[in-house]
Design a protein around this motif. Structure first.
Motif, PDB file in Angstrom:
ATOM      1  N   LYS A  32       1.046  11.597  -4.557  1.00  0.00           N
ATOM      2  CA  LYS A  32       1.587  11.091  -5.994  1.00  0.00           C
ATOM      3  C   LYS A  32       3.148  11.368  -6.342  1.00  0.00           C
ATOM      4  CE  LYS A  32      -0.247  13.489  -9.225  1.00  0.00           C
ATOM      5  NZ  LYS A  32      -1.446  13.618 -10.297  1.00  0.00           N
ATOM      6  N   ASN A  38       0.531   4.835  -9.162  1.00  0.00           N
ATOM      7  CA  ASN A  38      -0.183   4.814  -7.936  1.00  0.00           C
ATOM      8  C   ASN A  38      -0.102   5.825  -6.978  1.00  0.00           C
ATOM      9  OD1 ASN A  38      -0.799   1.904  -8.256  1.00  0.00           O
ATOM     10  ND2 ASN A  38       1.345   1.801  -7.412  1.00  0.00           N
ATOM     11  N   THR A  39      -1.426   6.311  -6.882  1.00  0.00           N
ATOM     12  CA  THR A  39      -1.203   6.942  -5.837  1.00  0.00           C
ATOM     13  C   THR A  39      -1.643   6.674  -4.418  1.00  0.00           C
ATOM     14  OG1 THR A  39      -2.502   9.281  -7.274  1.00  0.00           O
ATOM     15  CG2 THR A  39      -3.351   9.584  -4.975  1.00  0.00           C
ATOM     16  N   ILE A  40      -1.185   7.818  -3.100  1.00  0.00           N
ATOM     17  CA  ILE A  40      -0.454   6.635  -1.796  1.00  0.00           C
ATOM     18  C   ILE A  40      -2.602   7.292  -1.535  1.00  0.00           C
ATOM     19  CG2 ILE A  40      -0.492   6.108   0.540  1.00  0.00           C
ATOM     20  CD1 ILE A  40       2.746   5.417  -1.327  1.00  0.00           C
ATOM     21  N   ASP A  41      -2.879   6.600  -0.659  1.00  0.00           N
ATOM     22  CA  ASP A  41      -3.936   7.167   0.388  1.00  0.00           C
ATOM     23  C   ASP A  41      -3.576   6.566   1.726  1.00  0.00           C
ATOM     24  OD1 ASP A  41      -6.311   8.099   1.523  1.00  0.00           O
ATOM     25  OD2 ASP A  41      -8.112   6.700   0.333  1.00  0.00           O
ATOM     26  N   PHE A  42      -3.376   7.397   2.870  1.00  0.00           N
ATOM     27  CA  PHE A  42      -2.632   7.636   3.935  1.00  0.00           C
ATOM     28  C   PHE A  42      -4.390   7.897   4.671  1.00  0.00           C
ATOM     29  CE2 PHE A  42       1.178   8.967   1.897  1.00  0.00           C
ATOM     30  CZ  PHE A  42       1.908   7.976   2.441  1.00  0.00           C
ATOM     31  N   TYR A  52       4.295   3.666  -5.020  1.00  0.00           N
ATOM     32  CA  TYR A  52       4.397   4.323  -5.963  1.00  0.00           C
ATOM     33  C   TYR A  52       3.920   3.982  -6.932  1.00  0.00           C
ATOM     34  CZ  TYR A  52       4.145   8.089  -2.309  1.00  0.00           C
ATOM     35  OH  TYR A  52       3.549   8.772  -1.713  1.00  0.00           O
ATOM     36  N   ASP A  83       1.203  15.902  -3.128  1.00  0.00           N
ATOM     37  CA  ASP A  83       0.233  16.199  -2.024  1.00  0.00           C
ATOM     38  C   ASP A  83      -0.964  16.618  -2.306  1.00  0.00           C
ATOM     39  OD1 ASP A  83       1.538  18.284  -0.463  1.00  0.00           O
ATOM     40  OD2 ASP A  83       2.115  17.031   1.419  1.00  0.00           O
ATOM     41  N   TRP A 112      -1.112   9.159   8.132  1.00  0.00           N
ATOM     42  CA  TRP A 112       0.541   9.072   8.707  1.00  0.00           C
ATOM     43  C   TRP A 112       0.975   9.386   9.291  1.00  0.00           C
ATOM     44  CZ3 TRP A 112       5.255   9.922   5.936  1.00  0.00           C
ATOM     45  CH2 TRP A 112       6.092   8.387   6.088  1.00  0.00           C
ATOM     46  N   PHE A 145       8.472   3.880  -3.441  1.00  0.00           N
ATOM     47  CA  PHE A 145       7.827   3.019  -2.252  1.00  0.00           C
ATOM     48  C   PHE A 145       8.429   4.172  -1.172  1.00  0.00           C
ATOM     49  CE2 PHE A 145      11.987   0.423  -3.012  1.00  0.00           C
ATOM     50  CZ  PHE A 145      12.026   0.315  -1.668  1.00  0.00           C
ATOM     51  N   GLN A 185       1.027  -1.256   0.017  1.00  0.00           N
ATOM     52  CA  GLN A 185       0.018   0.469  -0.144  1.00  0.00           C
ATOM     53  C   GLN A 185       0.886   1.070   0.022  1.00  0.00           C
ATOM     54  OE1 GLN A 185      -2.873   0.078   3.466  1.00  0.00           O
ATOM     55  NE2 GLN A 185      -4.150  -1.331   2.192  1.00  0.00           N
ATOM     56  N   LEU A 186       1.970   1.081   0.086  1.00  0.00           N
ATOM     57  CA  LEU A 186       3.320   2.224  -0.091  1.00  0.00           C
ATOM     58  C   LEU A 186       3.855   2.478  -1.466  1.00  0.00           C
ATOM     59  CD1 LEU A 186       3.937   2.355   3.896  1.00  0.00           C
ATOM     60  CD2 LEU A 186       2.770   3.796   2.608  1.00  0.00           C
TER      61      LEU A 186
END
Length: 128
Positions: free
Chosen positions: A95, A23-27, A10, A57, A31, A113, A7-8
């Motif tokens: 991202k 990928n765009t990471i959704d925290f 990109y 971000d 975090w 990542f 999940q971390l």
């Protein structure tokens, strides 16, 4: 290299080209770590000479702003010696945008990542 949280990530051997990470990471749950690193690893990169990485971000996942910008030589990326220290807090969504100098050869790819432990000695400080 240790385990990487899926999940971390990109980019996972993403074809190297100018543009956004796969990928765009959704925290989702904010975090709250004390900080971490963005690790970059190259895979078979040829012809291209440098890659500029922009960490972006966003609060809403739609409107992104630049947070960090670093340029790395392909030689250092291929050696796994590129990382950006990320200071907290990161907004909910993040991202990457890649800007490639020179046209990457066929098969050129990049992995990026977030990690708490680096597998390389070269660290570039956060701009914040």
């Amino acid at each position: 290299m240790g385990m990487i949280d899926s999940q971390l990530i990109y980019s996972d051997k993403q074809t190297l080209a100018t543009g956004d990470s796969t990928n765009t990471i959704d925290f989702k749950y904010k975090w709250n770590k004390t900080g971490a690193f963005l690790q970059l690893i190259g895979h078979g990169i040829t012809v291209a000479t440098a890659v500029q990485v922009t960490v972006k971000d966003s609060d809403d996942g739609v409107t992104f702003v630049d947070r960090e910008v670093q340029t790395f030589t392909v030689a250092n990326i291929m050696a796994g010696q590129c990382a950006i220290a990320l200071a907290r807090p990161l907004k909910r969504f993040t991202k990457l945008t890649y800007t490639v100098t020179g046209a990457p050869g066929a098969g050129s790819a990049i992995t990026a990542f977030i990690t708490e432990a680096l597998s390389s000695p070269s660290i570039y400080p956060s701009n914040r």
